[in-house]
Design an enzyme around this catalytic site. Structure first.
Site, mmCIF file in Angstrom:
data_model
loop_
_atom_site.group_PDB
_atom_site.id
_atom_site.type_symbol
_atom_site.label_atom_id
_atom_site.label_comp_id
_atom_site.label_asym_id
_atom_site.label_seq_id
_atom_site.Cartn_x
_atom_site.Cartn_y
_atom_site.Cartn_z
ATOM 1 N N SER A 1 0.898 -1.247 0.122
ATOM 2 C CA SER A 1 -0.057 0.022 0.163
ATOM 3 C C SER A 1 0.950 1.128 0.002
ATOM 4 C CB SER A 1 -0.922 0.114 1.363
ATOM 5 O OG SER A 1 -1.464 1.083 1.232
ATOM 6 N N TYR B 1 -2.219 -0.502 10.135
ATOM 7 C CA TYR B 1 -2.374 -0.996 8.793
ATOM 8 C C TYR B 1 -1.225 -0.530 8.105
ATOM 9 C CZ TYR B 1 -3.639 -1.043 3.793
ATOM 10 O OH TYR B 1 -3.796 -1.220 2.288
#
Ligand SMILES: NC(=O)c1ccc[n+]([C@@H]2O[C@H](COP(=O)([O-])OP(=O)(O)OC[C@H]3O[C@@H](n4cnc5c(N)ncnc54)[C@H](OP(=O)(O)O)[C@@H]3O)[C@@H](O)[C@H]2O)c1
Ligand SMILES: *[C@@H]1O[C@H](CO)[C@@H](O)[C@H](O)[C@H]1NC(C)=O
Ligand SMILES: *[C@@H]1O[C@H](CO)[C@@H](O)[C@H](O)[C@H]1NC(C)=O
Ligand SMILES: *[C@@H]1O[C@H](CO)[C@@H](O)[C@H](O)[C@H]1NC(C)=O
Length: 275
Positions: free
Chosen positions: A115, A128
């Site tokens: 990501s 995350y």
């Protein structure tokens, strides 16, 4: 594209799996695969290795992931940090360790979907982002270790695609936060965190083709890139993070995500009033 694909799904009997079966060709083979379950990984390996035999496997694409919560690092429950690590990091490590022998046979490709948040610090994404940063570093080191085997490694760092409208998280935060911390932040602040979810979702793109094109490039190009950055700001923000002083980068990102425009934690509000 004529490629035989084994698609791991968390629930082979679920509606997502049923839909895949409906829209894809007969070359798609669904495999039950919870990436945090050693037993399911071993069973998937048995099924796939007996199917491909000595040809091995050309590509392994790690896409499964969980997003966890948006919230100040102090507020995100420890269980959410652990869940992010379990799926986004240890899941990939365990599946890779078992399947990489098949990639070596084919001199194939290992691809991870990390990501932008694993590439550059993003406010309120501690759980995350940390798991994706671990994943990105794992991919970078695996590229070094697999070079001698002619297995090429790529990592995709997407940003902002409209895949899922996130569910409510306030209750879990409220349930795991001590009364003193709850008092400092205020329940209205905690409730306001979901606005960031909605803003992120609203500004995301419903066209996934940049990600798909990058994954295809990583799988099929003669010389794949190591890093791909599909999506809005996915190249620019990590560049800023790399080259700007941290305080400049931080104020830029806070502006971009409009963190300063939201409400303040309760005890900061009253302090400002007293001054
Ligand atoms: N969307 C974005 O803007 C964006 C940006 C950067 C990175 N990414 C990454 O891109 C990947 C795909 O995300 P997405 O946006 O498509 O999100 P998504 O719709 O939530 O897809 C993630 C998939 O992973 C599955 N999954 C969760 N836990 C699993 C487990 N233990 N074993 C196997 N599968 C599991 C989920 O299954 P269920 O649906 O059944 O829970 C879901 O189908 C993820 O790694 C994500 O972190 C996405
Ligand atoms: C995935 O496997 C883990 C470990 O066995 C288990 O705790 C978890 O509940 C499983 N997830 C699903 C959705 O089945
Ligand atoms: C996403 O979910 C929220 C409620 O959880 C809802 O208010 C919003 O309209 C949804 N957005 C879209 C685009 O579906
Ligand atoms: C791969 O990297 C080259 C050089 O950095 C770049 O010009 C090209 O656009 C990249 N390809 C993709 C598909 O991202």
């Amino acid at each position: 594209m004529g490629v035989l694909v084994f698609a791991g799904v968390l629930d082979k009997k679920g509606p997502g799996a049923e839909n895949l079966k409906r829209v894809c060709s007969s070359r798609l083979c669904l495999i039950q695969l919870n990436v945090t379950s050693s037993q399911e990984i071993n069973e998937a390996y048995k099924e796939i290795s007996s199917n491909v035999q000595d040809a091995g496997l050309w590509g392994l694409v790690h896409n499964a992931g969980v997003f966890g919560y948006i919230g100040d690092g102090e507020l995100i429950p420890l269980s959410v940090y652990k869940h992010c690590m379990d799926v986004n990091f240890f899941g990939v490590v365990q599946v890779t360790k078992i399947f990489v022998s098949l990639l070596r046979k084919a001199k194939g490709r290992l691809i991870t979907i990390s990501s932008m948040a694993g590439h550059a610090p993003m406010p309120r994404l501690a759980a995350y982002a940390s798991s994706k940063a671990a994943l990105s570093m794992f991919s970078a080191v695996m590229q070094q270790d697999l070079f001698k085997w002619d297995v090429k490694v790529s990592v995709v760092h997407p940003s902002g695609f409209k895949t899922k409208n996130w569910s409510r998280q306030e209750k879990a935060i409220l349930d795991t936060t001590t009364p003193a911390v709850k008092e400092d932040y205020g329940e209205d602040y905690i409730a306001s965190l979901k606005e960031q979810h909605h803003k992120m979702f609203a500004s995301s793109s419903a066209d996934f083709s940049p990600v798909l094109e990058d994954v295809c490039h990583a799988l099929l190009a003669q010389t794949p890139n190591f890093s791909y950055t599909p999506g809005r700001f996915a190249y620019l923000i990590p560049c800023f993070s790399h080259y700007l002083p941290k305080w400049v980068y931080d104020s830029l990102v806070m502006q971009l995500f409009q963190i300063n425009r939201g409400i303040l934690p309760r005890s900061l509000r009253s302090k400002n009033k007293n001054v």
